[in-house]
Design an enzyme around this catalytic site. Structure first.
Site, mmCIF file in Angstrom:
data_model
loop_
_atom_site.group_PDB
_atom_site.id
_atom_site.type_symbol
_atom_site.label_atom_id
_atom_site.label_comp_id
_atom_site.label_asym_id
_atom_site.label_seq_id
_atom_site.Cartn_x
_atom_site.Cartn_y
_atom_site.Cartn_z
ATOM 1 C CB CYS H 50 8.002 23.948 -23.601
ATOM 2 S SG CYS H 50 6.954 25.175 -23.714
ATOM 3 C CG ASP H 57 9.805 21.954 -21.008
ATOM 4 O OD1 ASP H 57 11.148 22.785 -21.458
ATOM 5 O OD2 ASP H 57 8.808 22.006 -20.936
ATOM 6 C CB ILE H 72 3.254 2.588 -7.837
ATOM 7 C CG1 ILE H 72 2.706 3.157 -7.276
ATOM 8 C CG2 ILE H 72 3.890 2.660 -8.904
ATOM 9 C CD1 ILE H 72 2.302 4.509 -7.026
ATOM 10 C CD GLU H 73 5.900 -3.535 -12.452
ATOM 11 O OE1 GLU H 73 7.189 -3.981 -12.273
ATOM 12 O OE2 GLU H 73 5.109 -2.826 -13.425
ATOM 13 C CB SER H 74 9.376 0.475 -10.384
ATOM 14 O OG SER H 74 10.446 -1.375 -10.087
ATOM 15 C CG HIS H 91 7.891 23.164 -15.799
ATOM 16 N ND1 HIS H 91 8.130 22.189 -16.753
ATOM 17 C CD2 HIS H 91 8.813 23.887 -16.101
ATOM 18 C CE1 HIS H 91 9.432 22.375 -17.830
ATOM 19 N NE2 HIS H 91 9.521 23.468 -17.521
ATOM 20 C CD GLU H 92 3.618 26.603 -13.604
ATOM 21 O OE1 GLU H 92 3.707 25.483 -14.142
ATOM 22 O OE2 GLU H 92 4.245 26.714 -12.788
#
Ligand SMILES: [Ca+2]
Ligand SMILES: [Ca+2]
Ligand SMILES: [Ca+2]
Ligand SMILES: [Ca+2]
Ligand SMILES: [Ca+2]
Ligand SMILES: [Ca+2]
Ligand SMILES: [Ca+2]
Ligand SMILES: [Ca+2]
Ligand SMILES: [Ca+2]
Ligand SMILES: [Ca+2]
Ligand SMILES: [Ca+2]
Ligand SMILES: [Ca+2]
Ligand SMILES: [Ca+2]
Ligand SMILES: [Ca+2]
Ligand SMILES: [Ca+2]
Ligand SMILES: [Ca+2]
Lengths: 152, 152, 152, 152, 152, 152, 152, 152, 152, 152
Positions: H50, H57, H72-74, H91-92
């Protein structure tokens, strides 16, 4: 249009094909040709190999299609899927590739495949492909596979 | 028996302890001392480090205990659990160790902890420990955490 | 044994009691006295205040009991539970205290209460109390409240 | 032991009995007499009247029993349950009373009934009664009715 | 428009038809004719035979339709579905064929059928057919049958 | 627009109407008139009679509407629904009829009703009706009633 | 656009406002202004009073919005919702009113609120309001609150 | 188009990046380039700090995208997400920021991210962002994360 | 102890037996004889006939047993169960009778069967039988079939 | 007691063993030796071959044990399980055999294994084995794998 006499696996004991390339996807005449409808196969027993590490990967596959002249024969479908057991491919490639092979074999009006893969490194991958927008008037429910959620 | 004046975190802004060893688990007097009952804490926000690779691990912890003279104060519990964020330990050791620390701090009649860890290599580990058989007459529901199921 | 004429709330418009102490828990004669059975109340509409911060707390309560001469009258139960709306108490104390009040009022053969509280600081508390081991031969299903699981 | 010729409702069109007292609970000979087993009826279509307000009450009933010489005939059971449609009784009394009537009619080795009532004033009542402890060696799963949970 | 006097099965004891062809699908006048609405039948008790092996197949059928002048009478629907018990047909053909027969009998504004078949060789087939796009303004929820998932 | 003084049941003890025709559906002024929103009632306590056999039918009703000048008063709604207890009607007719009565009484911008009936002969019927396409910009979640699934 | 210095509650101990009117809904600058996205708050801890009987009502609220210059600050949101604890309002009015207050405070591109209320008289009310049709290109999942189902 | 030789983490032991800025998101050539499909990553093991209180969080992230030239390579995705462990963000902001970083790295045809955060103060926040409306003909199931529901 | 050479159906094409009496239940040598363990078969594809009306009945069967010298061969089990397709028997008799036949054929240390039948007249019957109390030290999970719940 | 230096797979790249016999099950010293607790592994990614047909079988395995001096090392467990990929064995034999191998390797105080196999011929098999009755005072939740249910 295929003839029943050309089916290679139905009602016979057949070896698992050595590779996806060696597998034959049989089709049978669609007795409801001219009618727009969808068929769904769910294959929770799927495994292939990681192309980098050679370790087994596991996936849950759901295939929807709108048949034209042919239906996909389910025993040959099972053998085709089983042929990935010793085959290496990335999840994205494998899923879309299976969809393409089925579309080539059955020449449907439309087809889609969802590949829901088991987590690696704590993160699963899902892959969603379709041949295009579904035909107008086709009824097609969601595949409804629950999302991965970890624990708790 | 602890006094309310000795509580170190309740109603104050407190730093996260740097390590589990540095954390203080506060207890408060049990207003129902002499009554046999159970309390359960569920902590789905838990993370520690793998002692071998240093990568983060995630777990979902459920703690049940039968208080004697003291209740575990929940804010200090949260800080104690948060102190594992940079701490390395195997799942089995970490779970049992948390249970032991809480039992030492609160000196309950009885305590158990379930640790439900996120999968590694496709396989999760769950760990279940209790201080002994539950006291006669204690009512204690299952922890009810759903098992891991992969996909599909 | 209570008389129906002594019931204070059933079939009347009654004010919410100002406090738990002011609430009256009515009982009615048990028409099946002498028969060992259990009754369960589920009260998902419960709220009280935190004794430290004064902020509202929310809980889901489940009460099981084996009546002797009296049944707990459900309207007075509702008013009693509503009387905690402006009352401050810790979760453990509040849950066990409600159980004790009901046991005093109804003098049942046996009683238990489960308090399932909403999370604070990401961690919920559940409290489980019973008057003792259940009577032999009493049939008593689990309360079956799903455990907290966070998100995902 | 009852004779099939004495069955009053099976294979006939029969009026709903005007009251529980007027209803006849038929039994049929137990073709597996001498074997200890359990049978379960689930009746989610049950309604009676509140004895105080005359308003309809709704309940979900589950009945388990271990037959001796007789089986409870399910059509007469349905008619018996339907006869409560215009009958007033408290939840606790109604549930236990139905259990008693069935036990008298079928003279089973053992019987239990769970009554899961719809909420009134936001609080549902569940009632659990059995004739005694289940016979040794009887296999008897939980009734598994999910608890009330309000909303959310 | 059908007359009630023409109904062949309602309120009578009727033999199961020997085959789908022999079955009569009764309709009754739609008391809400002129109103656009949908009705849904769910038939989880369906079984037919595999046309190749003669082994039993099991399916779960869901039928939605928007009635015009007639409603499908549900007892004759049950008898019609029961008539497939000794009938051999592929899943795709069987599902679409049932939909067509019902559409011919009831002449609805619109109709669809979902056939959810039990797995064969580890892979189930679902079939989805509708007479065309649903009428504008018709309200029609998903059929909501959970997808097959194997184990775990 | 209705006046609060014209409400017939709210805050009073009122007899259940003898029939749906005798029931009065009260409305109250919509304090948010001019705002497009939806309200939903769920009525799992509904029972009527089969018009052919006189046996009780059970249904679970869900009603959604977009109010204009009036809100449907929920106590009179309950009494209206209770008035079907001794009323005989086919499922399709009963469901659509209730929707029509409510639409006449409340004159909403739009209304729909879903009737989810208990199985008869192993097959349940669901009925879905709306007054027309929902207004543009109205937010309206699915009713989300799980489909019937038999056993297993 | 609000400044962080103007926030009234974040990081401070603040009294619950005496009424909804007295509550201040703080907003914070949207760090992603110019990006179309949605935020959702779920508030299962909500209670108000019935304006007619004064009895407590309970609701589960879900709020979705597309921020413009401001984000709704969640601590002030909680205090605002807590301020309804002693406030009387009808379900429909209360739900829409909360939505309006939030929309006035945050001036979002779009906002909706779902109010899922606990049953009264066996019937719950759900209320759904939005400021208008969602902006093109906004991604917005269903709120997914399970419908009320009574018992069984 | 990226070359496999440029991948920084796949098949190597790599340190967790010290911050999101320091993390490299690797991409690999899309073997199905030119085909419109979607891939989904689910990351239930996510934690950040936070920005106001410094407390941890926890979030559950779901990412969907339609690849163009790159996947996208994981493993690098996992390291990128792990780099938020000591990073503070609202968060947003955090959710939308992760989406943006991934979109910049992979240059997909389209991408969306859902962030489902654990409750704070009893209220969780969910955040939903996408780069724009999904491409025509892309098949994209719901993310299907169950909504928060508190207890009971 | 049976020999593999005596197996009548495994690896062969075999006709469905005309009746339960005509069916042969094959057993195979237990490769883990002397070890106490349990095996479970789940048979959701079961149908028989009502002995009174001749109408089809459907059931979901779960069989648990502790093998001694023999394992029940699953293909012959399937054929045995299929042989009830044209056989009439009451639910209680049919379930217990299947259990007895299997116990006679396999001579296990212990066996139980749960029969979960589809509703008739709105009321399903479940039947639970075992050969006696389970052996000490046998691990045996619940069969876990969800109870019938009607609608809603 | 094993030494960490003897571990064969942890932190190394290791080939999948060619057969179960060739696999080495590593153990690590139990840091909580002397404490009675249980650990659970869930392995939903398991596949072997049918010893008769050579076709792949799929299973979901759950292993619980109470460690003594050693913990089962999870990477070697994964490799051991992977070694069944080309191994043929009956479900009952395979499940119990895996349990025995693990018990031999780790010499736990107690161990059990549940094997939940995918359906063949419409019927799945589950296998449950334990080394004996669990030690007094060990806490051991149910494995909680949902039973197979077919469709609907
Ligand atoms: Ca992993
Ligand atoms: Ca994993
Ligand atoms: Ca699975
Ligand atoms: Ca919280
Ligand atoms: Ca989680
Ligand atoms: Ca109520
Ligand atoms: Ca249990
Ligand atoms: Ca199969
Ligand atoms: Ca949907
Ligand atoms: Ca109510
Ligand atoms: Ca709740
Ligand atoms: Ca029926
Ligand atoms: Ca029925
Ligand atoms: Ca129900
Ligand atoms: Ca099968
Ligand atoms: Ca089923």
């Amino acid at each position: 249009m295929p003839e029943l006499s050309e089916i290679t696996t139905l009602g016979r004991t057949v070896e698992t094909p050595a590779s996806p390339e060696a597998a034959v996807i049989d089709v049978v005449p669609n007795p409801q040709q001219g009618t727009l409808f969808a068929a769904r196969f769910v294959a929770p027993e799927f495994t292939s190999l990681c192309p980098v590490t050679g370790q087994p990967d596991f996936g849950h596959l759901v295939i929807d299609y709108a048949p034209d002249a042919s239906l996909i024969e389910s025993k040959s479908l099972k053998l085709f899927l089983t042929s990935f057991r010793n085959h290496g491919a990335f999840h994205e490639d494998c899923t879309v590739g299976i969809g393409r092979r089925l579309a080539e074999a059955a020449k449907p009006l439309w087809l889609r495949i969802g590949g829901y893969w088991y987590p690696r490194g704590g993160i699963p991958i899902d892959v969603f492909w379709q041949t295009g927008a579904p035909p107008e008037g086709l009824w097609l429910p969601d595949q409804g596979v629950p999302p991965y959620r970890g624990r708790g």
